[in-house]
Scaffold this active site. Structure first.
Site, PDB file in Angstrom:
ATOM      1  CB  SER A  84     -10.554  17.451  -9.522  1.00  0.00           C
ATOM      2  OG  SER A  84     -10.641  16.836  -8.259  1.00  0.00           O
ATOM      3  CB  SER A 126     -11.510  15.715  -5.085  1.00  0.00           C
ATOM      4  OG  SER A 126     -10.443  14.811  -5.199  1.00  0.00           O
ATOM      5  CB  THR A 168      -3.998  17.131  -6.806  1.00  0.00           C
ATOM      6  OG1 THR A 168      -3.612  16.063  -7.661  1.00  0.00           O
ATOM      7  CG2 THR A 168      -4.729  18.189  -7.606  1.00  0.00           C
ATOM      8  CE  LYS A 184      -0.882  14.636  -4.738  1.00  0.00           C
ATOM      9  NZ  LYS A 184      -1.133  13.214  -4.968  1.00  0.00           N
ATOM     10  CG  ASP A 214      -1.565  10.873  -2.090  1.00  0.00           C
ATOM     11  OD1 ASP A 214      -2.798  10.816  -2.264  1.00  0.00           O
ATOM     12  OD2 ASP A 214      -0.868  11.832  -2.473  1.00  0.00           O
ATOM     13  CB  ALA A 231      11.410   6.932 -10.518  1.00  0.00           C
ATOM     14  N   GLY A 232       8.503   9.250 -10.516  1.00  0.00           N
ATOM     15  CA  GLY A 232       8.144  10.645 -10.258  1.00  0.00           C
ATOM     16  C   GLY A 232       7.650  10.749  -8.819  1.00  0.00           C
ATOM     17  N   GLY A 233       6.802  11.746  -8.545  1.00  0.00           N
ATOM     18  CA  GLY A 233       6.294  11.947  -7.189  1.00  0.00           C
ATOM     19  C   GLY A 233       5.516  10.733  -6.692  1.00  0.00           C
ATOM     20  CB  ALA A 234       2.631   8.898  -8.105  1.00  0.00           C
ATOM     21  CE1 TYR A 241      -7.812   9.288 -10.389  1.00  0.00           C
ATOM     22  CE2 TYR A 241      -9.886   9.537 -11.552  1.00  0.00           C
ATOM     23  CZ  TYR A 241      -8.833  10.090 -10.841  1.00  0.00           C
ATOM     24  OH  TYR A 241      -8.804  11.443 -10.605  1.00  0.00           O
TER      25      TYR A 241
HETATM   26  P1  ATR Z   1       3.438  12.175 -10.565  1.00  0.00           P
HETATM   27  O1  ATR Z   1       3.461  13.192  -9.465  1.00  0.00           O
HETATM   28  O2  ATR Z   1       2.051  11.840 -11.034  1.00  0.00           O
HETATM   29  O3  ATR Z   1       4.249  10.973 -10.247  1.00  0.00           O
HETATM   30  P2  ATR Z   1       5.613  13.063 -12.205  1.00  0.00           P
HETATM   31  O4  ATR Z   1       6.418  13.310 -10.985  1.00  0.00           O
HETATM   32  O5  ATR Z   1       5.649  14.068 -13.316  1.00  0.00           O
HETATM   33  O6  ATR Z   1       4.083  12.901 -11.843  1.00  0.00           O
HETATM   34  O7  ATR Z   1       6.028  11.616 -12.772  1.00  0.00           O
HETATM   35  C1  ATR Z   1       5.562  11.110 -13.995  1.00  0.00           C
HETATM   36  C2  ATR Z   1       6.134   9.714 -14.198  1.00  0.00           C
HETATM   37  O8  ATR Z   1       5.677   9.208 -15.471  1.00  0.00           O
HETATM   38  C3  ATR Z   1       7.649   9.666 -14.262  1.00  0.00           C
HETATM   39  O9  ATR Z   1       8.096   8.406 -13.812  1.00  0.00           O
HETATM   40  C4  ATR Z   1       7.896   9.821 -15.763  1.00  0.00           C
HETATM   41  O10 ATR Z   1       9.156   9.363 -16.211  1.00  0.00           O
HETATM   42  P3  ATR Z   1      10.449  10.344 -16.163  1.00  0.00           P
HETATM   43  O11 ATR Z   1      10.892  10.355 -14.721  1.00  0.00           O
HETATM   44  O12 ATR Z   1      11.428   9.715 -17.064  1.00  0.00           O
HETATM   45  O13 ATR Z   1       9.964  11.694 -16.628  1.00  0.00           O
HETATM   46  C5  ATR Z   1       6.810   8.953 -16.313  1.00  0.00           C
HETATM   47  N1  ATR Z   1       6.488   9.299 -17.710  1.00  0.00           N
HETATM   48  C6  ATR Z   1       5.785  10.376 -18.129  1.00  0.00           C
HETATM   49  N2  ATR Z   1       5.692  10.379 -19.471  1.00  0.00           N
HETATM   50  C7  ATR Z   1       6.364   9.271 -19.907  1.00  0.00           C
HETATM   51  C8  ATR Z   1       6.635   8.691 -21.199  1.00  0.00           C
HETATM   52  N3  ATR Z   1       6.197   9.256 -22.323  1.00  0.00           N
HETATM   53  N4  ATR Z   1       7.340   7.540 -21.240  1.00  0.00           N
HETATM   54  C9  ATR Z   1       7.783   6.942 -20.113  1.00  0.00           C
HETATM   55  N5  ATR Z   1       7.574   7.434 -18.876  1.00  0.00           N
HETATM   56  C10 ATR Z   1       6.870   8.582 -18.777  1.00  0.00           C
END
Ligand code: ATR
Length: 287
Positions: free
Chosen positions: A23, A25, A70, A74, A110, A136-139, A227
């Site tokens: 980190s 931070s 983090t 979250k 964020d 489409a994960g958390g971020a 980053y």
């Molecule tokens: P964060 O909180 O950083 O968003 P996360 O919720 O684990 O972390 O989300 C990770 C994102 O990266 C998701 O969109 C994930 O796709 P999936 O929803 O299909 O898991 C994407 N991601 C991670 N590894 C990947 C890979 N090898 N190929 C394509 N997408 C990937």
């Protein structure tokens, strides 16, 4: 300004996460405390998700001023706060905790930081424009909803697991009916491509998008929330295609600056914080 040495009056803040040892931070916040002569310090703590409630309670008992949360905390923290600020309610995620005499208050700094960095670093305008969002994960979810709230005309949500993009699309339909959403690549030009996947973090990673389905020449701006490294394969490809491209350091900076202001009540020294990040993350002493 001279910063007092650590003593019995030192106020503490921390970031909780797992993994946490890379980190940036602590470097950013400690530089800011020092610049303002505040007797405050900021540390990073490895906290397993199942122990998050105890860790937050422990920090409260020890008299900490505040926390950042983090990955992977979250979303979990939303149900652990005594109060949620409007930002945390809106984005259903907490990345900043303030300890007060009335209990814990959860904030989300964020979402606003994404927009601030896009405007400041890329000078991109969002309202009325088209955006391709990767992830489409958390971020990705926070970015999608925030972009919709900024009145983008059309959002293209692309994710490896398509059902997660579809869930976010349904939520945008409900909350922001004026925004068109599709879960496929755009056929025409877009103003912005935003990467919210984790692809690009590891040296062996490829692009987070299918170049057969979308040519980066169709994009004016490309922003990668990653980053480290400073130039991901996506940013490299974007620059080669003539796009204006920027990494996510500005987002890290602005979410931290807002947290700093919540805890200390003072204006964050942005230049000091940016320099500390550049030095910590890229080893650049005087950018
Ligand atoms: P964060 O909180 O950083 O968003 P996360 O919720 O684990 O972390 O989300 C990770 C994102 O990266 C998701 O969109 C994930 O796709 P999936 O929803 O299909 O898991 C994407 N991601 C991670 N590894 C990947 C890979 N090898 N190929 C394509 N997408 C990937």
């Amino acid at each position: 300004m001279v910063q007092p040495a650590i003593n019995a009056a030192t106020r503490l803040c921390a970031v909780f996460g797992s993994p946490i040892k890379h980190s940036a931070s602590p470097a950013m916040h400690n530089a800011a405390f020092a610049a303002l002569g505040l007797n405050w310090r900021y540390v990073a703590c490895e906290v397993e998700p199942k122990l998050l409630p105890e860790a937050i309670e422990g920090a409260r008992i020890l008299g900490f001023a505040g926390l950042n949360l983090t990955v992977p905390h979250k979303l979990l923290a939303v149900d652990m706060m005594d109060q949620l600020d409007a930002s945390a309610k809106k984005w259903a995620a907490v990345n900043t905790v303030q300890f007060t005499s009335h209990g814990t208050i959860g904030y989300n700094t964020d979402a606003e930081a994404i927009i601030t960095s896009l405007r400041e670093d890329l000078k991109v305008s969002l309202a009325g424009n088209k955006v391709l969002l990767l992830g489409a994960g958390g971020a990705g979810r926070t970015a999608a909803l925030k972009l919709a709230s900024e009145k983008v005309a059309e959002l293209y949500l692309v994710n490896r697991t398509q059902s997660k993009a579809a869930e976010i699309a349904a939520e945008i339909h409900r909350q922001f009916p004026g925004v068109k959403v599709s879960t496929d690549y755009p056929k025409a030009e877009v103003n912005l491509v935003l990467n919210a996947t984790s692809l690009g973090l590891k040296p062996e990673d490829g692009l987070p998008m299918d170049q057969q389905r979308f040519n980066l020449k169709q994009a004016r701006h490309v922003y990668d929330m990653i980053y480290r490294p400073a130039e991901t394969p996506l940013l490299k490809a974007a620059r080669a295609a003539g796009c204006k491209a920027e990494n996510g350091l500005g987002m890290l900076l602005h979410q931290g600056a807002k947290a700093f202001e919540i805890w200390t009540g003072q204006t964050a020294p942005l230049d000091v914080m940016r320099r500390a990040l550049m030095e910590n993350v890229y080893g650049i002493a005087n950018p």
